[in-house]
Design a protein around this motif. Structure first.
Motif, PDB file in Angstrom:
ATOM      1  N   SER A  99       4.842 -17.900 -12.528  1.00  0.00           N
ATOM      2  CA  SER A  99       6.087 -17.158 -12.298  1.00  0.00           C
ATOM      3  C   SER A  99       6.829 -16.841 -13.596  1.00  0.00           C
ATOM      4  CB  SER A  99       6.995 -17.960 -11.363  1.00  0.00           C
ATOM      5  OG  SER A  99       7.111 -19.274 -11.865  1.00  0.00           O
ATOM      6  N   ASP A 100       6.311 -17.283 -14.742  1.00  0.00           N
ATOM      7  CA  ASP A 100       7.055 -17.077 -15.992  1.00  0.00           C
ATOM      8  C   ASP A 100       6.493 -15.908 -16.820  1.00  0.00           C
ATOM      9  OD1 ASP A 100       4.657 -18.265 -16.567  1.00  0.00           O
ATOM     10  OD2 ASP A 100       5.436 -19.592 -18.123  1.00  0.00           O
ATOM     11  N   GLY A 101       5.780 -15.006 -16.177  1.00  0.00           N
ATOM     12  CA  GLY A 101       5.192 -13.877 -16.908  1.00  0.00           C
ATOM     13  C   GLY A 101       6.149 -12.702 -17.021  1.00  0.00           C
ATOM     14  N   ILE A 102       5.575 -11.547 -17.163  1.00  0.00           N
ATOM     15  CA  ILE A 102       6.363 -10.317 -17.297  1.00  0.00           C
ATOM     16  C   ILE A 102       6.868  -9.904 -15.912  1.00  0.00           C
ATOM     17  CG2 ILE A 102       6.093  -7.838 -17.781  1.00  0.00           C
ATOM     18  CD1 ILE A 102       4.152  -8.725 -20.054  1.00  0.00           C
ATOM     19  N   PRO A 103       8.139  -9.502 -15.804  1.00  0.00           N
ATOM     20  CA  PRO A 103       8.643  -9.075 -14.486  1.00  0.00           C
ATOM     21  C   PRO A 103       7.813  -7.907 -13.942  1.00  0.00           C
ATOM     22  CG  PRO A 103      10.439  -9.228 -16.081  1.00  0.00           C
ATOM     23  CD  PRO A 103       9.169  -9.389 -16.848  1.00  0.00           C
ATOM     24  N   ARG A 104       7.485  -7.942 -12.683  1.00  0.00           N
ATOM     25  CA  ARG A 104       6.707  -6.876 -12.059  1.00  0.00           C
ATOM     26  C   ARG A 104       7.048  -6.851 -10.591  1.00  0.00           C
ATOM     27  NH1 ARG A 104       2.091 -11.276 -11.603  1.00  0.00           N
ATOM     28  NH2 ARG A 104       3.567 -12.706 -12.471  1.00  0.00           N
ATOM     29  N   PHE A 105       7.004  -5.688  -9.999  1.00  0.00           N
ATOM     30  CA  PHE A 105       7.287  -5.590  -8.568  1.00  0.00           C
ATOM     31  C   PHE A 105       6.229  -4.717  -7.904  1.00  0.00           C
ATOM     32  CE2 PHE A 105       9.226  -4.242  -4.658  1.00  0.00           C
ATOM     33  CZ  PHE A 105       9.820  -5.406  -4.189  1.00  0.00           C
ATOM     34  N   PHE A 106       6.321  -3.395  -8.118  1.00  0.00           N
ATOM     35  CA  PHE A 106       5.322  -2.489  -7.531  1.00  0.00           C
ATOM     36  C   PHE A 106       3.917  -2.893  -7.968  1.00  0.00           C
ATOM     37  CE2 PHE A 106       2.673   1.360  -7.855  1.00  0.00           C
ATOM     38  CZ  PHE A 106       2.783   1.878  -6.577  1.00  0.00           C
ATOM     39  N   TRP A 107       3.799  -3.293  -9.227  1.00  0.00           N
ATOM     40  CA  TRP A 107       2.480  -3.577  -9.808  1.00  0.00           C
ATOM     41  C   TRP A 107       2.026  -5.013  -9.607  1.00  0.00           C
ATOM     42  CZ3 TRP A 107       0.318   0.798 -10.796  1.00  0.00           C
ATOM     43  CH2 TRP A 107       1.075   1.886 -11.255  1.00  0.00           C
ATOM     44  N   ASP A 108       2.786  -5.782  -8.853  1.00  0.00           N
ATOM     45  CA  ASP A 108       2.481  -7.209  -8.720  1.00  0.00           C
ATOM     46  C   ASP A 108       1.170  -7.395  -7.945  1.00  0.00           C
ATOM     47  OD1 ASP A 108       2.427  -9.938  -8.197  1.00  0.00           O
ATOM     48  OD2 ASP A 108       4.616 -10.053  -7.977  1.00  0.00           O
ATOM     49  N   PHE A 109       0.160  -7.917  -8.632  1.00  0.00           N
ATOM     50  CA  PHE A 109      -1.141  -8.117  -7.988  1.00  0.00           C
ATOM     51  C   PHE A 109      -1.032  -9.088  -6.807  1.00  0.00           C
ATOM     52  CE2 PHE A 109      -3.977  -7.054 -11.941  1.00  0.00           C
ATOM     53  CZ  PHE A 109      -3.563  -5.737 -11.870  1.00  0.00           C
ATOM     54  N   ARG A 110      -0.060 -10.016  -6.860  1.00  0.00           N
ATOM     55  CA  ARG A 110       0.077 -10.961  -5.750  1.00  0.00           C
ATOM     56  C   ARG A 110       0.439 -10.228  -4.461  1.00  0.00           C
ATOM     57  NH1 ARG A 110       4.327 -14.636  -8.977  1.00  0.00           N
ATOM     58  NH2 ARG A 110       5.052 -12.501  -9.278  1.00  0.00           N
ATOM     59  N   LYS A 111       1.327  -9.230  -4.583  1.00  0.00           N
ATOM     60  CA  LYS A 111       1.697  -8.443  -3.392  1.00  0.00           C
ATOM     61  C   LYS A 111       0.498  -7.641  -2.889  1.00  0.00           C
ATOM     62  CE  LYS A 111       6.651  -7.541  -4.157  1.00  0.00           C
ATOM     63  NZ  LYS A 111       6.883  -8.310  -5.394  1.00  0.00           N
ATOM     64  N   ALA A 112      -0.240  -7.060  -3.828  1.00  0.00           N
ATOM     65  CA  ALA A 112      -1.400  -6.247  -3.438  1.00  0.00           C
ATOM     66  C   ALA A 112      -2.448  -7.101  -2.730  1.00  0.00           C
ATOM     67  CB  ALA A 112      -2.004  -5.570  -4.665  1.00  0.00           C
TER      68      ALA A 112
END
Ligand SMILES: *Cc1c(COP(=O)(O)O)cnc(C)c1O
Length: 388
Positions: free
Chosen positions: A220-233
């Motif tokens: 959780s301490d990486g670069i902020p991401r939302f649309f590109w978040d592989f976890r969501k995908a």
């Protein structure tokens, strides 16, 4: 603009991407939209996954994103890097430089493994660098479209697997046209795009993430991401869905393209690329255009790159091919500008395309005052094609 010849209404798209879209794929793209959360979409995503996996050579999920190849290059790095971490990039062409620029934009420390453009990255040089520092990622371009060199991913994968680093590979211009064995070669993140050997319009990025990479993506301490978040995908594809509204029409086109690859057979598709590239290279050489790619054993089957002879400008060849033959080939938009021309043999390409390219290239060279033997390019290519 008075002296410009009229623009052709159709032309031969012979670039190393985007590539021509087969009619079957065009028709699939034109069909009515479906509910992106409905059963038709579930079937679509499941079929694309099933058919794409063997092309990646992976058992991983295939994540789909709206965006060009560069978008998934950036997304892949944003999912594993944090500012201040170290990244190693193989610098043997334009797209390695792009990886470097993206990693730098994220505040990482980027080291390059420099090598001559036209050569493939040296696995031993990568091993040496990995022994000196802890790297979070090693970025390699599988098929360097600017130079026509193919990386030895089997060897590089072994080297990187012995380290904590993740191997991130751009196979935008290779995947589908040349062999890719993500799991066997221990590629941690593999990314590609729709508009090259996959025979679709631009706009779709594909990513496959292995187990070693997921452990990093999930922190959780990486670069902020939302649309590109592989976890969501990943959470979405586990339900045969996508996290957000996907480019459904393009995905329907991709399904059709993948069906075409399966009908021809992946091994046959790659053999066709190999044969056509060999014929095109032989034809170009017979016309007095030396092959640029110095790594003779690692020449691409999806893009052929030729030296432009002394006294000629690459741009003049490209322009003449377009204006007089309606054939669109590529020059270079980097340090090789003016010195090379590039022609794609990726995707929906056949013998007739190669022979026509060489016919037009011969006429172009002659028009630009280069002495060329009549029919030499076509003859050299035909000799290779006749060998099967
Ligand atoms: C085409 C290409 C890309 C992606 O370029 P986009 O214009 O962003 O789609 C990335 N890497 C390689 C090697 C390519 O050939």
């Amino acid at each position: 603009m008075q002296n410009m010849p009229p623009r052709p209404t159709t032309y031969r798209l012979r670039l190393p991407g985007p590539t021509p879209v087969p009619e079957r794929v065009q028709q699939a793209i034109a069909r009515p939209l479906v509910n992106h959360r409905g059963p038709e979409a579930h079937d679509l995503f499941a079929e694309v996954e099933k058919r794409a996996k063997p092309i990646f050579g992976t058992a991983n999920d295939i994540l789909l994103f709206a965006g060009s190849g560069t978008a998934v290059m950036e997304a892949s790095l944003a999912n594993i890097l944090a500012p201040g971490e170290r990244v190693l990039v193989a610098l043997n062409g334009q797209f390695g430089e792009r990886f470097k620029a993206i990693a730098e934009s994220m505040g990482t420390i980027v080291d390059g493994v420099e090598c001559e453009w036209g050569e493939a990255p040296d696995p031993a040089a990568i091993r040496q660098r990995l022994a000196r520092h802890d790297y979070r990622a090693v970025c390699v371009v599988h098929n360097e479209s600017a130079t026509g060199a193919v990386a030895d991913l089997a060897a590089i994968g072994k080297v990187v697997a012995d380290s904590p680093a993740l191997l991130v590979v751009d196979s935008v211009s290779g995947l589908g046209g040349i062999e890719m064995r993500q799991d066997d070669w221990q590629v941690d993140i593999l990314l590609s795009a729709s508009q090259k050997a996959l025979m679709c319009p631009p706009g779709l990025g594909l990513v496959s993430v292995g187990a070693k990479a997921w452990r990093v993506v999930e922190r959780s301490d990486g670069i902020p991401r939302f649309f590109w978040d592989f976890r969501k995908a990943k959470a979405a594809i586990d339900k045969a869905e996508t996290a957000f509204t996907p480019p459904l029409s393009l995905i329907a086109g991709l399904r059709e393209a993948l069906r075409m690859i399966d009908e021809e057979g992946l091994a046959n598709v790659q053999a066709r690329h190999r044969r056509l590239a060999a014929a095109l290279r032989a034809g170009g050489e017979a016309l007095g255009l030396p092959i640029f790619t110095a790594a003779a054993a690692r020449r691409s089957d999806t893009v052929s790159v030729f030296h432009v002879p002394e006294g000629l400008e690459g741009g003049a060849i490209v322009r003449h091919m377009y204006e007089h033959h309606h054939t669109v080939i590529a020059g270079a938009r980097n340090r090789l500008s003016g010195r090379v021309i590039r022609i794609g043999t990726m995707g929906a390409v056949g013998e007739g395309d190669i022979l026509t390219d060489l016919l037009h290239l011969e006429a172009t060279l002659r028009a630009l005052d280069r002495p060329v033997a009549r029919g030499a390019g076509v003859a050299a290519a035909a000799a290779i094609l006749a060998d099967g």
